[in-house]
Design an enzyme around this catalytic site. Structure first.
Site, PDB file in Angstrom:
ATOM      1  CG  HIS A 426      31.802 -11.404  22.645  1.00 30.98           C
ATOM      2  ND1 HIS A 426      31.375 -10.095  22.671  1.00 30.98           N
ATOM      3  CD2 HIS A 426      32.180 -11.713  23.903  1.00 30.98           C
ATOM      4  CE1 HIS A 426      31.511  -9.623  23.901  1.00 30.98           C
ATOM      5  NE2 HIS A 426      31.991 -10.577  24.669  1.00 30.98           N
ATOM      6  NE  ARG A 584      -0.982 -28.383   1.782  1.00 32.82           N
ATOM      7  CZ  ARG A 584      -1.613 -27.236   2.069  1.00 32.82           C
ATOM      8  NH1 ARG A 584      -2.883 -27.256   2.434  1.00 32.82           N
ATOM      9  NH2 ARG A 584      -0.962 -26.090   2.000  1.00 32.82           N
ATOM     10  CD  GLU A 686      -7.779 -29.968  -0.335  1.00 32.60           C
ATOM     11  OE1 GLU A 686      -7.660 -28.897   0.280  1.00 32.60           O
ATOM     12  OE2 GLU A 686      -6.835 -30.567  -0.864  1.00 32.60           O
ATOM     13  N   GLY A 707      -9.894 -29.961   4.879  1.00 30.45           N
ATOM     14  CA  GLY A 707      -9.447 -28.610   4.563  1.00 30.45           C
ATOM     15  C   GLY A 707     -10.653 -27.724   4.362  1.00 30.45           C
ATOM     16  CB  SER A 708     -12.564 -25.655   6.744  1.00 29.44           C
ATOM     17  OG  SER A 708     -11.542 -24.747   7.131  1.00 29.44           O
ATOM     18  CG  ASP A 710      -9.258 -25.667  -1.458  1.00 30.02           C
ATOM     19  OD1 ASP A 710      -9.533 -24.596  -2.021  1.00 30.02           O
ATOM     20  OD2 ASP A 710      -8.098 -26.132  -1.408  1.00 30.02           O
ATOM     21  CB  CYS A 757      -5.770 -28.436   8.835  1.00 33.07           C
ATOM     22  SG  CYS A 757      -6.050 -28.909   7.123  1.00 33.07           S
TER      23      CYS A 757
END
Length: 804
Positions: A426, A584, A686, A707-708, A710, A757
């Site tokens: 409710h 991933r 990466e 993967g910027s 790493d 990403c």
């Protein structure tokens, strides 16, 4: 059925257009009984005591004048006067004798039901107002119902009490607030075969997600016993989600489920009585679901049939609010009410409103979030109804649970917090209708929050609502999504929390570029997969017991991991279906794995875990190969059992070509064969070796995601977590930009998808421009920057030739 007057109509005679005669509840039941019973939807048969009978009762006794005397010039804000006048109006009805011809018609209809179901039939007697279950007002919970009624005397008395409930305090106030004339709303009564859910289970389901309005799921709640505990919020129910598109395609698998506490159940105080009581459930019942997966799917089937029927009649989609009950005698599932959903369905999908807390501390309490907004105010803890008159406008209502009688204070509350209840109780329903945040099922809110505390109630952080001490500043962002153009470069979303998936999917996007399984493992599964598979290696008995407790109810402990991960991934995949969702596989470092429950018995200590035993290197190593098999089983379940073939698994931190081949072979051995059933497999780009050998990696994988973080770390030789070297960590460095250029051009040369990403395109406009100029396939962003980056990319693309 044969009637002297239209005082009584059987369900087989009633249709959806008969609301003025039999009220919304009866019109819906008759419509379904006539048209959907032949299609497999199980509706208990019954009849309606019509609104004409109600008017006849008052006409025959000349009672209208007395009702006017009780209600004319009423000020509903005067609570004491409202209670006195409402009681006087009810007494007018209760004092009227039921005319003989009306009583005879009701008794004849009851005899016919007994012929169908057997002598001594018990029935449910429920109110059905002629202004009820309309698209603009539900009237839910405003009028009375009486269950387990048998015999002519009790039946007639229950009908009279239903008529009188048109004038409860809450019903009078509801009509005034929604602009209905007391004397133009009439009461019909439902009399239907009683479904003995007191001996089994019952609940409510919706054909959309009630918090976000996401339309492609059936959301089911349920608990043991009569449904009143679920509706009123006295119990934390089980929850089930079913994804409509794949259910229609023939996949018989739940999207996700959550087991509620279900601490009590409502049953009859005695076999033949009107009274009910709540009793505690057993430990085994609390540890189990109140219905099976197959039964939840059968309810979803019925829900789709009902929704389709009403949508066809209306010419457009009509989300439905449906009550269900399982009979403890015959074991069958019944639909006992269906009406249009009147709250979430009205929510505009063109205006995106986002709430962000500017600061926060540890929460006072947590529970199920209702809605996605934030509110602050002084708390008022209500422990008994007599305290309601102390409530002031703008305060935060804190209570064990709420009931329809509390409408006066709920209408003026800034937010609602309750100890008990699920997301269809409710308090939750009223909060959605009022557009205020609510947190239900907190367990201890009335103990940890005190009257006079200033608090912030936040439902903007996923499915867990949190109450914080003090008034926390909130940033509210509104965006009109109407006709918002899309850039040529695909904008995808980074997402880890499945609880945010439905809401996040409403942001304009091209899918999910990075779904992080680590969040699901850390926040929902909580245990190291190898600890589930080999609990005998855990030397601490307490930890071992905690691990096994999580897997309680599963034939094999590893199945807990598979189901939990599959449901988390599937929720994200369903929210964005049929757009691609790149998932991933796990990329915990050893220290992060060791922090999971039972993890320290299966992880080594590394001097630099950032470039240690992580990603692909774990998947075929004896130390983790069995854990990777569980991950693969989860992805396979999502694609093959749930039908969410938009999921694309992605391998992180894959250092060498030989390693890539071993991982792909392992995936194939676990049933994930690249190319079969449209399966694509991506790899993270990466590591500099991924760029140097881009052609070789492209021969093995269907796409790349740069993967910027790493790649920058390993290109510049800078630990991305080092504070002293923070200024040297820069994705804009010429060497990093060249690595990115080589990766993008290499992927394009091999006709492979290449996404990016990372935060860089959001933080640095020049990086976004650089990626677009390179011809990147997609940029995947955190949800909070998607709209700003979209606008930025549109501006960039205006200066580029049409071929990009």
């Amino acid at each position: 059925m044969e009637h002297a007057l239209p005082f009584v109509m059987g369900f087989a005679e009633i249709g959806a257009d008969d609301v003025n005669l039999v009220g919304g509840k009866n019109a819906s039941l008759g419509e379904m009984y006539r048209h959907l019973t032949p299609r497999g939807v199980r509706i208990p048969n019954g009849f309606a005591v019509t609104a004409a009978a109600y008017r006849y009762l008052l006409d025959s006794a000349g009672a209208w004048e007395a009702l006017h005397e009780a209600l004319d010039d009423l000020n509903v804000d005067d609570v004491d006067d409202l209670a006195r006048r409402a009681r006087a109006a009810r007494n007018v009805i209760l004092g009227l004798p039921i005319p003989a011809d009306l009583a005879d018609a009701i008794k004849r209809a009851y005899r016919e039901l007994e012929q169908q179901y057997g002598a001594h039939l018990s029935v449910a007697v429920r109110s059905s107002a002629t202004a009820e279950d309309l698209p603009t007002a539900s009237f839910a919970g405003q009028h009375d119902s009486f269950l387990n009624i048998s015999g002519d005397v009790r039946l007639l008395e229950s009908v009279r009490h239903c008529f009188a409930s048109l004038f409860t305090d809450r019903a009078i106030r509801y009509r005034v607030n929604n602009g209905f004339d007391h004397f133009k709303v009439y009461l019909s009564v439902t009399v239907m075969k009683m479904v003995r859910s007191d001996l089994a289970a019952s609940g409510v389901l919706f054909t959309l997600d009630t918090d976000t309005g996401f339309p492609d799921v059936v959301f089911i709640t349920g608990a043991y016993g009569l449904g009143e505990n679920v509706v009123q919020g006295a119990v934390d129910p089980d929850e089930f989600y079913v994804f409509k598109p794949t259910l229609r395609a023939g996949y018989r698998k739940l999207l996700r489920r959550r087991r509620g506490h279900k601490a009590i159940r409502m049953v009859y105080a005695d076999e033949g009585g009107l009274r009910t009581r709540s009793e505690p459930t057993s430990r085994a019942e609390r540890a189990s679901y109140c219905i099976t997966d197959a039964e939840a799917l059968n309810l979803a089937d019925a829900a789709l049939t009902i929704e389709a029927h009403y949508s066809d009649r209306a010419g457009s989609a009509v989300p439905m609010d449906i009550e269900w009950a399982k009979d403890g005698h015959d074991g069958e599932l019944y639909i006992v009410q269906a009406r249009p959903e009147t709250i979430a369905a009205k929510r505009s999908t063109h205006i995106l409103r986002e709430y962000t807390l500017d600061a926060r501390t540890g929460p006072l309490v947590e529970g199920h979030a209702v809605g996605a907004s934030v509110a602050s105010g002084l708390a008022r803890v209500i422990t008994r109804p007599s305290e309601l008159e102390q409530f002031q406008p703008g305060e935060v209502l804190v209570a064990e649970m709420t009931t329809p009688d509390w409408g006066t204070v709920m209408n003026i509350a800034a937010a609602i917090v309750t100890d008990h209840g699920g997301r269809t109780c409710h308090a939750a329903i009223v909060a959605r209708e009022l557009g205020i945040p609510a947190i239900v099922g907190c367990d201890d809110a009335t103990r940890k929050i005190r009257t006079g505390d200033r608090v912030t109630v936040s439902c903007a952080e996923g499915d867990r609502g949190r109450v914080y001490k003090g008034e926390i500043p909130v940033t509210v962002t509104e965006t009109d999504l109407t006709n918002m153009p899309r850039p040529r470069t695909h904008i995808m979303i980074n997402l880890g929390n499945p609880a945010l998936a439905f809401q996040t999917s409403m942001i304009p996007n091209d899918g999910v570029g990075l779904a992080r399984t680590e969040f699901i493992v850390a926040e929902h599964i909580k245990v190291h997969p190898m600890a589930l598979l080999h609990p005998e290696k855990i030397t601490d008995p307490e930890v071992r017991a905690q691990v096994m407790a999580l897997a309680n109810g599963f034939e094999n402990p590893g199945d807990y991991f598979v189901q939990s991960l599959a449901e988390g991934v599937a929720t994200i995949a369903a929210a964005f279906y049929p757009k691609p969702v790149v998932v991933r596989m796990s990329d915990f470092k050893t220290n992060e794995y060791a922090a999971l429950l039972g993890g320290r018995w299966f992880e080594m200590t590394e001097a630099n875990p950032m470039i240690g035993f992580r990603g692909a290197s774990r998947y075929t190593h004896p130390a983790y190969a069995e854990g990777f098999a569980l991950e693969c089983a989860a992805i396979r379940s999502v694609r093959e059992e749930m039908g969410l073939v938009n999921v694309i698994p992605m391998i992180p931190f894959c250092r060498r070509i030989d390693e890539a081949r071993r991982v792909l072979d392992a995936m194939a051995a676990h049933g994930l064969v690249r190319g079969e059933n449209g399966l694509e497999v991506y790899v993270m780009c990466e590591i500099p070796n991924n760029v140097i050998l881009v052609d070789a990696f492209a021969a093995l994988f269907d796409g790349f995601s740069i993967g910027s973080n790493d790649l920058t770390q390993l290109t510049l030789g800078v630990d991305r977590d080092s504070e002293i070297l923070a200024d040297d960590f820069d994705e804009r460095d010429e060497g990093v930009r060249e690595m990115i250029r080589l990766a993008v051009t290499g992927a394009r040369r091999n006709h492979r998808h290449c996404g990016f990403c990372g935060q860089a395109p959001s933080d640095y406009p020049e990086m976004a421009a650089y990626l677009v100029e390179l011809g990147i396939s997609s940029i995947s962003l955190n949800p909070d920057v998607v709209l700003d980056t979209t606008r930025h990319l549109l501006a960039i693309e205006q200066g580029l030739p049409d071929d990009g």
